[in-house]
Design an enzyme around this catalytic site. Structure first.
Site, mmCIF file in Angstrom:
data_model
loop_
_atom_site.group_PDB
_atom_site.id
_atom_site.type_symbol
_atom_site.label_atom_id
_atom_site.label_comp_id
_atom_site.label_asym_id
_atom_site.label_seq_id
_atom_site.Cartn_x
_atom_site.Cartn_y
_atom_site.Cartn_z
ATOM 1 C CG ASP A 154 3.979 5.190 -7.416
ATOM 2 O OD1 ASP A 154 4.054 4.396 -6.564
ATOM 3 O OD2 ASP A 154 3.891 4.991 -8.559
ATOM 4 C CD GLU B 143 2.765 -1.041 -8.218
ATOM 5 O OE1 GLU B 143 2.365 -2.256 -8.651
ATOM 6 O OE2 GLU B 143 1.980 0.007 -8.220
#
Length: 383
Positions: A72, A136
């Site tokens: 991400d 994250e």
């Protein structure tokens, strides 16, 4: 199968618009590549977050080398300010451009490429795990923690783990991370009594109380640093009252502080200290003080030893530089992994991460694959 090109894999991942928590096709792509390389892949999705667990070798092997990373990315910011397409993965002047190119799709690609080539050419006596999250950069509630929970429930384990976050300030080989500071944020709301500025005896002004509290908290030297950490720091981030009037004593004011703390503290002790100081100020000024907390992670350190030596020697062999053992920077998912197994971090130069025109040196992607490959070789060659 032919060697995996980490630059091409990085480019393919960058083309996936995986702005947290959207998967964007990145984990689907990785699952396809790793499965073709002989890894057993399992999606470990939780909530709105997508995660991938990939293992080569048998469960319960005598030793398992783990890698943790994320696909991400943070939002683009001002898209009009980008000079290259943010998800185009275009290469110019030796750099691959795109959101996530540095943080950290290149790191994931380099390790995946190194691992696939390694098990194909020299199958090790042991196992290799990739635990890749799509959460994250977001709340980090259902990402690496979900993977670790799933591993516990399914008798999966890593003996050691490398997190591939960017760790080098300027050039490859400068630094690796053996720990991280803890991080916590506190929001204070002080409530008094609104009134006319000309009649302060009929009001209870919360502003002097807030000024006192912020001064008390920010003036204290929390420590002088420890063996592996710089001194802890409390920073006042904002004081907000929202009072446009010039003749009104406000009823309420709010403030926010953030503490980055070393291994001389934990969040519980720091919470107690802030609450005690708030209670004193509340009593002195006759106001109500409410405190709300969020702990992003506790401070931790992996003591220098076999794991840091392994990574450091591989980095020095490939770059000619012996990396310093660092604990600087913000938080990473190593703060979760450290409760599972010993963990260190090593990745690329992080100069442009989260910036407009984020980019990564094409040469460094190949260099990082070589470093990771050497780490795997040396780890499984050891007695």
């Amino acid at each position: 199968m032919p060697p995996i090109d980490p630059v091409a894999l990085t480019a393919d991942l960058v083309r996936c618009p995986s702005v947290t928590p959207d998967e964007g096709g990145a984990l689907v792509l990785l699952e396809k590549v790793l499965s073709a390389g002989g890894f057993t892949c399992t999606r470990v999705d939780r909530g709105d977050v997508s995660n991938l667990y990939a293992r080569w070798g048998r469960r319960g092997a005598n030793r398992t080398f783990g890698f943790n990373g994320h696909t991400d990315v943070v939002p683009l910011g001002d898209e009009a300010a980008w000079t290259m397409p943010p998800f185009g993965a275009e290469i110019k002047d030796g750099y691959l451009y795109g959101r996530g190119s540095t943080d950290m799709k290149s790191g994931v690609a380099a390790f995946a490429a190194a691992a696939i080539d390694f098990v194909a050419e020299t199958p090790p006596d042991g196992a290799i795990v990739l635990a890749i999250t799509g959460d994250e950069e977001g709340d980090a509630v259902d990402g690496t923690t979900a993977l670790l929970d799933w591993m516990r429930d399914n008798n999966e384990a890593m003996t050691v783990c490398l997190v591939g976050e960017p760790t080098n300030p300027s050039v490859m080989g400068e630094a690796m991370k053996i720990g991280r500071r803890g991080s916590m944020t506190a929001w204070f709301t002080i409530t008094g009594k609104q009134g006319h500025a000309a009649y302060p005896d009929q009001a209870r002004n919360p502003m002097p109380a807030m000024a006192r509290l912020m001064d008390v908290l920010s003036s204290r030297a929390l420590d002088e640093g420890t063996d592996h950490f710089d001194p802890s720091s409390l920073q006042v981030l904002t004081i907000d009252t929202g009072n446009p009037a010039t003749n009104v004593i406000p009823a309420q004011t709010k403030a926010c502080v953030n503490i980055r703390f070393n291994d001389a503290h934990d969040s519980t002790a720091l919470t107690t200290w802030m609450q005690e100081e708030a209670d004193k100020v509340a009593e002195d000024f006759g106001v109500q003080i409410d405190m709300r907390l969020r702990v992003s992670g506790e401070s931790f350190v992996t003591p220098p030893g076999d794991l840091s030596d392994l990574v450091g020697k591989a980095v020095e062999a490939e770059t000619g530089r012996k990396p310093i053992l660092s604990t600087t920077g913000g938080t990473s998912d190593a703060r979760f992994v450290k409760d599972h197994c010993p963990v260190v971090e090593f990745g690329l130069v992080g100069k442009t991460m989260h910036q407009v025109d984020e980019r990564v040196s094409v040469e460094q992607i190949g260099q990082l694959k070589s470093i990771y490959r050497r780490i795997l070789t040396d780890y499984f060659a050891a007695d």
